[in-house]
Design a protein around this motif. Structure first.
Motif, PDB file in Angstrom:
ATOM      1  N   ARG A  91     -93.468  79.852 -90.270  1.00 21.67           N
ATOM      2  CA  ARG A  91     -94.873  79.506 -90.550  1.00 21.67           C
ATOM      3  C   ARG A  91     -95.738  79.770 -89.328  1.00 21.67           C
ATOM      4  O   ARG A  91     -96.848  80.293 -89.436  1.00 21.67           O
ATOM      5  N   ALA A  92     -95.251  79.419 -88.147  1.00 22.09           N
ATOM      6  CA  ALA A  92     -96.013  79.653 -86.918  1.00 22.09           C
ATOM      7  C   ALA A  92     -96.262  81.140 -86.715  1.00 22.09           C
ATOM      8  O   ALA A  92     -97.359  81.543 -86.326  1.00 22.09           O
ATOM      9  N   ARG A  93     -95.265  81.952 -87.006  1.00 20.55           N
ATOM     10  CA  ARG A  93     -95.408  83.398 -86.849  1.00 20.55           C
ATOM     11  C   ARG A  93     -96.497  83.983 -87.738  1.00 20.55           C
ATOM     12  O   ARG A  93     -97.082  85.005 -87.416  1.00 20.55           O
ATOM     13  N   ARG A  94     -96.771  83.355 -88.878  1.00 21.64           N
ATOM     14  CA  ARG A  94     -97.765  83.878 -89.823  1.00 21.64           C
ATOM     15  C   ARG A  94     -99.186  83.391 -89.530  1.00 21.64           C
ATOM     16  O   ARG A  94    -100.135  83.827 -90.172  1.00 21.64           O
ATOM     17  N   ARG A  95     -99.359  82.494 -88.584  1.00 20.42           N
ATOM     18  CA  ARG A  95    -100.689  81.949 -88.286  1.00 20.42           C
ATOM     19  C   ARG A  95    -101.539  82.964 -87.535  1.00 20.42           C
ATOM     20  O   ARG A  95    -101.039  83.855 -86.855  1.00 20.42           O
ATOM     21  N   ARG A  96    -102.850  82.753 -87.647  1.00 23.29           N
ATOM     22  CA  ARG A  96    -103.787  83.645 -86.957  1.00 23.29           C
ATOM     23  C   ARG A  96    -103.804  83.401 -85.452  1.00 23.29           C
ATOM     24  O   ARG A  96    -104.077  84.301 -84.671  1.00 23.29           O
ATOM     25  N   VAL A  97    -103.546  82.152 -85.038  1.00 24.58           N
ATOM     26  CA  VAL A  97    -103.545  81.795 -83.612  1.00 24.58           C
ATOM     27  C   VAL A  97    -102.247  81.060 -83.304  1.00 24.58           C
ATOM     28  O   VAL A  97    -101.885  80.117 -84.009  1.00 24.58           O
ATOM     29  N   VAL A  98    -101.566  81.509 -82.249  1.00 22.94           N
ATOM     30  CA  VAL A  98    -100.335  80.855 -81.808  1.00 22.94           C
ATOM     31  C   VAL A  98    -100.410  80.665 -80.295  1.00 22.94           C
ATOM     32  O   VAL A  98    -100.743  81.601 -79.564  1.00 22.94           O
ATOM     33  N   HIS A  99    -100.119  79.454 -79.861  1.00 21.70           N
ATOM     34  CA  HIS A  99    -100.023  79.152 -78.440  1.00 21.70           C
ATOM     35  C   HIS A  99     -98.553  79.245 -78.055  1.00 21.70           C
ATOM     36  O   HIS A  99     -97.690  78.715 -78.755  1.00 21.70           O
ATOM     37  N   ALA A 100     -98.258  79.901 -76.941  1.00 24.43           N
ATOM     38  CA  ALA A 100     -96.872  80.031 -76.485  1.00 24.43           C
ATOM     39  C   ALA A 100     -96.786  79.603 -75.025  1.00 24.43           C
ATOM     40  O   ALA A 100     -97.705  79.831 -74.234  1.00 24.43           O
ATOM     41  N   ASP A 101     -95.670  78.976 -74.697  1.00 24.87           N
ATOM     42  CA  ASP A 101     -95.436  78.574 -73.313  1.00 24.87           C
ATOM     43  C   ASP A 101     -93.942  78.377 -73.123  1.00 24.87           C
ATOM     44  O   ASP A 101     -93.197  78.222 -74.087  1.00 24.87           O
ATOM     45  N   GLU A 102     -93.531  78.400 -71.883  1.00 24.23           N
ATOM     46  CA  GLU A 102     -92.125  78.164 -71.543  1.00 24.23           C
ATOM     47  C   GLU A 102     -92.108  77.244 -70.331  1.00 24.23           C
ATOM     48  O   GLU A 102     -93.010  77.270 -69.506  1.00 24.23           O
ATOM     49  N   THR A 103     -91.103  76.411 -70.276  1.00 24.70           N
ATOM     50  CA  THR A 103     -90.972  75.493 -69.150  1.00 24.70           C
ATOM     51  C   THR A 103     -89.504  75.359 -68.790  1.00 24.70           C
ATOM     52  O   THR A 103     -88.633  75.498 -69.646  1.00 24.70           O
ATOM     53  N   GLY A 104     -89.259  75.099 -67.521  1.00 24.11           N
ATOM     54  CA  GLY A 104     -87.885  74.949 -67.066  1.00 24.11           C
ATOM     55  C   GLY A 104     -87.176  73.805 -67.779  1.00 24.11           C
ATOM     56  O   GLY A 104     -87.769  72.757 -68.045  1.00 24.11           O
ATOM     57  N   TRP A 105     -85.905  74.025 -68.097  1.00 28.00           N
ATOM     58  CA  TRP A 105     -85.121  73.014 -68.815  1.00 28.00           C
ATOM     59  C   TRP A 105     -83.677  73.157 -68.369  1.00 28.00           C
ATOM     60  O   TRP A 105     -83.040  74.176 -68.612  1.00 28.00           O
ATOM     61  N   ARG A 106     -83.186  72.153 -67.709  1.00 33.60           N
ATOM     62  CA  ARG A 106     -81.801  72.179 -67.231  1.00 33.60           C
ATOM     63  C   ARG A 106     -80.897  71.619 -68.320  1.00 33.60           C
ATOM     64  O   ARG A 106     -81.092  70.517 -68.803  1.00 33.60           O
ATOM     65  N   GLU A 107     -79.913  72.405 -68.718  1.00 36.03           N
ATOM     66  CA  GLU A 107     -79.005  72.032 -69.815  1.00 36.03           C
ATOM     67  C   GLU A 107     -77.578  72.212 -69.341  1.00 36.03           C
ATOM     68  O   GLU A 107     -77.191  73.319 -68.945  1.00 36.03           O
ATOM     69  N   ASN A 108     -76.799  71.139 -69.360  1.00 29.29           N
ATOM     70  CA  ASN A 108     -75.393  71.186 -68.942  1.00 29.29           C
ATOM     71  C   ASN A 108     -75.229  71.792 -67.555  1.00 29.29           C
ATOM     72  O   ASN A 108     -74.333  72.594 -67.316  1.00 29.29           O
ATOM     73  N   GLY A 109     -76.116  71.433 -66.648  1.00 26.06           N
ATOM     74  CA  GLY A 109     -76.027  71.922 -65.275  1.00 26.06           C
ATOM     75  C   GLY A 109     -76.520  73.333 -65.063  1.00 26.06           C
ATOM     76  O   GLY A 109     -76.441  73.857 -63.954  1.00 26.06           O
ATOM     77  N   GLN A 110     -77.036  73.964 -66.101  1.00 22.56           N
ATOM     78  CA  GLN A 110     -77.519  75.344 -66.010  1.00 22.56           C
ATOM     79  C   GLN A 110     -79.039  75.378 -66.192  1.00 22.56           C
ATOM     80  O   GLN A 110     -79.571  74.733 -67.091  1.00 22.56           O
ATOM     81  N   ASN A 111     -79.689  76.144 -65.333  1.00 24.55           N
ATOM     82  CA  ASN A 111     -81.131  76.307 -65.483  1.00 24.55           C
ATOM     83  C   ASN A 111     -81.429  77.210 -66.665  1.00 24.55           C
ATOM     84  O   ASN A 111     -80.721  78.179 -66.919  1.00 24.55           O
ATOM     85  N   GLY A 112     -82.467  76.869 -67.402  1.00 27.37           N
ATOM     86  CA  GLY A 112     -82.906  77.669 -68.526  1.00 27.37           C
ATOM     87  C   GLY A 112     -84.356  77.333 -68.827  1.00 27.37           C
ATOM     88  O   GLY A 112     -85.049  76.730 -67.994  1.00 27.37           O
ATOM     89  N   TYR A 113     -84.800  77.678 -70.035  1.00 24.02           N
ATOM     90  CA  TYR A 113     -86.204  77.495 -70.392  1.00 24.02           C
ATOM     91  C   TYR A 113     -86.337  77.037 -71.837  1.00 24.02           C
ATOM     92  O   TYR A 113     -85.654  77.549 -72.725  1.00 24.02           O
ATOM     93  N   ALA A 114     -87.212  76.095 -72.043  1.00 26.76           N
ATOM     94  CA  ALA A 114     -87.585  75.689 -73.392  1.00 26.76           C
ATOM     95  C   ALA A 114     -88.849  76.467 -73.730  1.00 26.76           C
ATOM     96  O   ALA A 114     -89.872  76.346 -73.047  1.00 26.76           O
TER      97      ALA A 114
END
Length: 167
Positions: A96-119
């Motif tokens: 549904r988000a993909r079909r919208r006229r406006v989409v806000h996107a962002d990424e933030t650091g997220w440490r999972e099981n001792g590994q750095n990643g991004y949400a």
């Protein structure tokens, strides 16, 4: 914690000459054939994803406050079943988000099981919120999240990873 114990009758059927056991439908009370109910599953999912508590802390919380003793393995299994149950709903929100006229996107650091990643987040003015975890912060992740058919307006923080995003 409410403990419910079921006793199922089992007996010999003289007509079909087999042992028969009563069937019970626990749909809406458990996820699959687990021994923990949906209330515990929802609490576990909240503690793990929203409050980001480690599994051992959740295990201690359940034991200390609710007298519920479960292994870390059982918590992991229950989280997998919660994720599987919600997978179709999450995919629908993303689509549904993909079909919208406006989409806000962002990424933030997220440490999972001792590994750095991004949400990675997709959010729309209409209220859809979709978050997906990735190890990478590369622009290819944004492109995959939005899909190749995205033609709307992308609102971002000008991170260079969004430069070649469609839309």
């Amino acid at each position: 914690v409410v403990v419910t114990e079921y006793h199922l009758e089992r007996g010999w059927c003289s007509v079909c000459r087999t042992w028969r056991e009563a069937r019970v439908d626990l749909g809406g009370q458990t996820l699959g054939r687990g021994r923990l109910g949906i209330g515990v599953a929802a609490l576990l999912a909240h503690l793990r994803t929203s409050l980001r508590l480690p599994l051992r802390r959740i295990q201690a919380y359940l034991a200390d406050l609710h007298g519920l003793r479960v292994s870390v393995g059982e918590l992991v299994d229950l989280l997998r079943r919660v994720a599987a149950r919600g997978a179709d709903a999450a995919t629908a929100i993303r689509d549904r988000a993909r079909r919208r006229r406006v989409v806000h996107a962002d990424e933030t650091g997220w440490r999972e099981n001792g590994q750095n990643g991004y949400a990675w987040l997709l959010a729309t003015p209409e209220g859809e919120r979709y978050v997906e975890y990735h190890r990478s912060r590369a622009g290819a992740v944004a492109n995959d999240l939005l899909g190749e058919d995205f033609r709307g307006v992308l609102v971002s923080d000008f991170y260079a990873g969004y430069n070649d995003t469609p839309g």
